[in-house]
Write a protein that holds these residues in place. Structure first.
Motif, PDB file in Angstrom:
ATOM      1  N   UNK A 295     -23.046  -3.572   4.154  1.00 13.94           N
ATOM      2  CA  UNK A 295     -21.848  -4.359   3.958  1.00 13.94           C
ATOM      3  C   UNK A 295     -20.653  -3.436   3.716  1.00 13.94           C
ATOM      4  N   UNK A 296     -19.544  -3.723   4.362  1.00 13.82           N
ATOM      5  CA  UNK A 296     -18.334  -2.936   4.196  1.00 13.82           C
ATOM      6  C   UNK A 296     -17.728  -3.139   2.823  1.00 13.82           C
ATOM      7  N   UNK A 297     -17.120  -2.081   2.321  1.00 13.10           N
ATOM      8  CA  UNK A 297     -16.297  -2.203   1.135  1.00 13.10           C
ATOM      9  C   UNK A 297     -14.943  -2.709   1.598  1.00 13.10           C
ATOM     10  N   UNK A 298     -14.340  -3.590   0.813  1.00 16.68           N
ATOM     11  CA  UNK A 298     -13.069  -4.184   1.182  1.00 16.68           C
ATOM     12  C   UNK A 298     -12.000  -3.809   0.169  1.00 16.68           C
ATOM     13  N   UNK A 299     -10.869  -3.332   0.684  1.00 14.71           N
ATOM     14  CA  UNK A 299      -9.736  -2.957  -0.153  1.00 14.71           C
ATOM     15  C   UNK A 299      -8.568  -3.871   0.189  1.00 14.71           C
ATOM     16  N   UNK A 300      -7.909  -4.366  -0.839  1.00 15.22           N
ATOM     17  CA  UNK A 300      -6.738  -5.215  -0.673  1.00 15.22           C
ATOM     18  C   UNK A 300      -5.521  -4.476  -1.233  1.00 15.22           C
ATOM     19  N   UNK A 301      -4.486  -4.340  -0.413  1.00  8.75           N
ATOM     20  CA  UNK A 301      -3.235  -3.721  -0.841  1.00  8.75           C
ATOM     21  C   UNK A 301      -2.212  -4.840  -1.025  1.00  8.75           C
ATOM     22  N   UNK A 302      -1.674  -4.941  -2.240  1.00 14.02           N
ATOM     23  CA  UNK A 302      -0.641  -5.945  -2.521  1.00 14.02           C
ATOM     24  C   UNK A 302       0.641  -5.171  -2.830  1.00 14.02           C
TER      25      UNK A 302
ATOM     26  N   UNK B 258       0.994   3.408   5.715  1.00  8.41           N
ATOM     27  CA  UNK B 258       0.487   4.761   5.447  1.00  8.41           C
ATOM     28  C   UNK B 258      -0.769   4.738   4.580  1.00  8.41           C
ATOM     29  N   UNK B 259      -0.780   3.880   3.570  1.00  9.47           N
ATOM     30  CA  UNK B 259      -1.950   3.784   2.699  1.00  9.47           C
ATOM     31  C   UNK B 259      -3.157   3.246   3.468  1.00  9.47           C
ATOM     32  N   UNK B 260      -2.929   2.248   4.292  1.00 10.91           N
ATOM     33  CA  UNK B 260      -4.023   1.688   5.099  1.00 10.91           C
ATOM     34  C   UNK B 260      -4.590   2.755   6.030  1.00 10.91           C
ATOM     35  N   UNK B 261      -3.716   3.530   6.682  1.00 15.68           N
ATOM     36  CA  UNK B 261      -4.192   4.601   7.571  1.00 15.68           C
ATOM     37  C   UNK B 261      -4.999   5.638   6.790  1.00 15.68           C
ATOM     38  N   UNK B 262      -4.539   5.978   5.585  1.00 20.30           N
ATOM     39  CA  UNK B 262      -5.271   6.944   4.749  1.00 20.30           C
ATOM     40  C   UNK B 262      -6.643   6.417   4.377  1.00 20.30           C
ATOM     41  N   UNK B 263      -6.711   5.139   4.022  1.00 16.39           N
ATOM     42  CA  UNK B 263      -7.993   4.533   3.649  1.00 16.39           C
ATOM     43  C   UNK B 263      -8.944   4.514   4.839  1.00 16.39           C
ATOM     44  N   UNK B 264      -8.437   4.120   6.001  1.00 19.44           N
ATOM     45  CA  UNK B 264      -9.287   4.015   7.186  1.00 19.44           C
ATOM     46  C   UNK B 264      -9.763   5.369   7.706  1.00 19.44           C
ATOM     47  N   UNK B 265      -9.091   6.461   7.301  1.00 18.50           N
ATOM     48  CA  UNK B 265      -9.527   7.801   7.690  1.00 18.50           C
ATOM     49  C   UNK B 265     -10.676   8.307   6.822  1.00 18.50           C
ATOM     50  N   UNK B 266     -10.930   7.629   5.709  1.00 19.91           N
ATOM     51  CA  UNK B 266     -12.023   8.062   4.836  1.00 19.91           C
ATOM     52  C   UNK B 266     -13.349   7.886   5.562  1.00 19.91           C
ATOM     53  N   UNK B 267     -14.344   8.688   5.201  1.00 16.37           N
ATOM     54  CA  UNK B 267     -15.625   8.631   5.920  1.00 16.37           C
ATOM     55  C   UNK B 267     -16.536   7.488   5.460  1.00 16.37           C
TER      56      UNK B 267
ATOM     57  N   UNK C 147     -12.158   9.349  -4.147  1.00 15.37           N
ATOM     58  CA  UNK C 147     -12.816   9.394  -5.456  1.00 15.37           C
ATOM     59  C   UNK C 147     -13.056   7.979  -6.001  1.00 15.37           C
ATOM     60  N   UNK C 148     -12.056   7.127  -5.906  1.00 11.60           N
ATOM     61  CA  UNK C 148     -12.184   5.744  -6.384  1.00 11.60           C
ATOM     62  C   UNK C 148     -13.310   5.035  -5.654  1.00 11.60           C
ATOM     63  N   UNK C 149     -13.322   5.149  -4.343  1.00 13.08           N
ATOM     64  CA  UNK C 149     -14.302   4.409  -3.555  1.00 13.08           C
ATOM     65  C   UNK C 149     -15.702   5.013  -3.624  1.00 13.08           C
ATOM     66  N   UNK C 150     -15.785   6.314  -3.687  1.00 15.56           N
ATOM     67  CA  UNK C 150     -17.085   6.983  -3.693  1.00 15.56           C
ATOM     68  C   UNK C 150     -17.779   6.852  -5.041  1.00 15.56           C
ATOM     69  N   UNK C 151     -17.081   7.181  -6.096  1.00 15.88           N
ATOM     70  CA  UNK C 151     -17.696   7.198  -7.420  1.00 15.88           C
ATOM     71  C   UNK C 151     -17.823   5.827  -8.035  1.00 15.88           C
ATOM     72  N   UNK C 152     -16.781   5.064  -8.005  1.00 13.98           N
ATOM     73  CA  UNK C 152     -16.783   3.780  -8.710  1.00 13.98           C
ATOM     74  C   UNK C 152     -17.474   2.683  -7.933  1.00 13.98           C
ATOM     75  N   UNK C 153     -17.488   2.776  -6.616  1.00 12.73           N
ATOM     76  CA  UNK C 153     -18.014   1.681  -5.825  1.00 12.73           C
ATOM     77  C   UNK C 153     -19.232   2.071  -5.004  1.00 12.73           C
ATOM     78  N   UNK C 154     -19.713   3.273  -5.247  1.00 15.73           N
ATOM     79  CA  UNK C 154     -20.944   3.733  -4.618  1.00 15.73           C
ATOM     80  C   UNK C 154     -20.945   3.529  -3.106  1.00 15.73           C
ATOM     81  N   UNK C 155     -19.787   3.775  -2.498  1.00 15.41           N
ATOM     82  CA  UNK C 155     -19.673   3.689  -1.052  1.00 15.41           C
ATOM     83  C   UNK C 155     -20.446   4.852  -0.458  1.00 15.41           C
ATOM     84  N   UNK C 156     -21.158   4.583   0.595  1.00 11.48           N
ATOM     85  CA  UNK C 156     -21.917   5.649   1.236  1.00 11.48           C
ATOM     86  C   UNK C 156     -21.320   5.939   2.610  1.00 11.48           C
ATOM     87  N   UNK C 157     -21.479   7.169   3.019  1.00 16.59           N
ATOM     88  CA  UNK C 157     -20.952   7.587   4.328  1.00 16.59           C
ATOM     89  C   UNK C 157     -21.771   6.986   5.446  1.00 16.59           C
TER      90      UNK C 157
END
Length: 135
Positions: free
Chosen positions: A1-8, A17-26, A125-135
């Motif tokens: 299941x994908x992790x979902x980020x909401x930018x308000x 720019x933030x969305x592009x940075x997020x989508x470049x993450x592995x 760091x936020x997504x990897x450590x706190x949300x246990x997102x895997x590559x």
């Protein structure tokens, strides 16, 4: 299941720019953007029964028209019990005012206060450590 980020945030260039940075993450990440707290609240409530359509993480600006970040937090607290999953909120503001930082600490729903711009390393760091997102 994908992790979902909401930018308000009401700043279109910042969101892009933030969305592009997020989508470049592995990681596999879905990004949803809203222009103000009211739009985001409606979007969240529209999907309250579908955890796959709710964000895992919200990056919330403070100063926005219609419904600012503080007003969004107050409204979110009132409805969060209706949501089918827990959502973690980060205040993401260009404000470095101590009063904003301290106010954010009054909300247990706010995980951290991030000063914009948020760099890619911090996002990872936020997504990897706190949300246990895997590559």
């Amino acid at each position: 299941m994908k992790t979902s980020v909401c930018i308000i945030d009401d700043d279109g260039l910042y969101k892009l720019l933030l969305k592009k940075s997020i989508l470049k993450l592995p990681f596999e990440i879905a990004v949803n953007c809203y222009n103000n707290g009211q739009e985001a609240l409606y979007g969240i409530l529209d999907n309250k029964d579908n955890p796959e359509l709710l964000p895992d993480v919200i990056l919330l600006d403070i100063n926005m028209p219609i419904m600012d970040g503080w007003e969004f937090l107050e409204a979110f607290i009132e409805v969060k019990w209706q949501l089918s999953k827990q959502i973690t909120i980060f205040m993401a503001s260009s404000s470095i005012a101590n009063q904003d930082i301290e106010k954010s600490k009054l909300y247990k729903e706010v995980s951290d206060y991030l000063v914009k711009p948020i760099n890619t390393q911090k996002l990872e760091e936020i997504l990897k450590l706190k949300y246990k997102v895997t590559s």
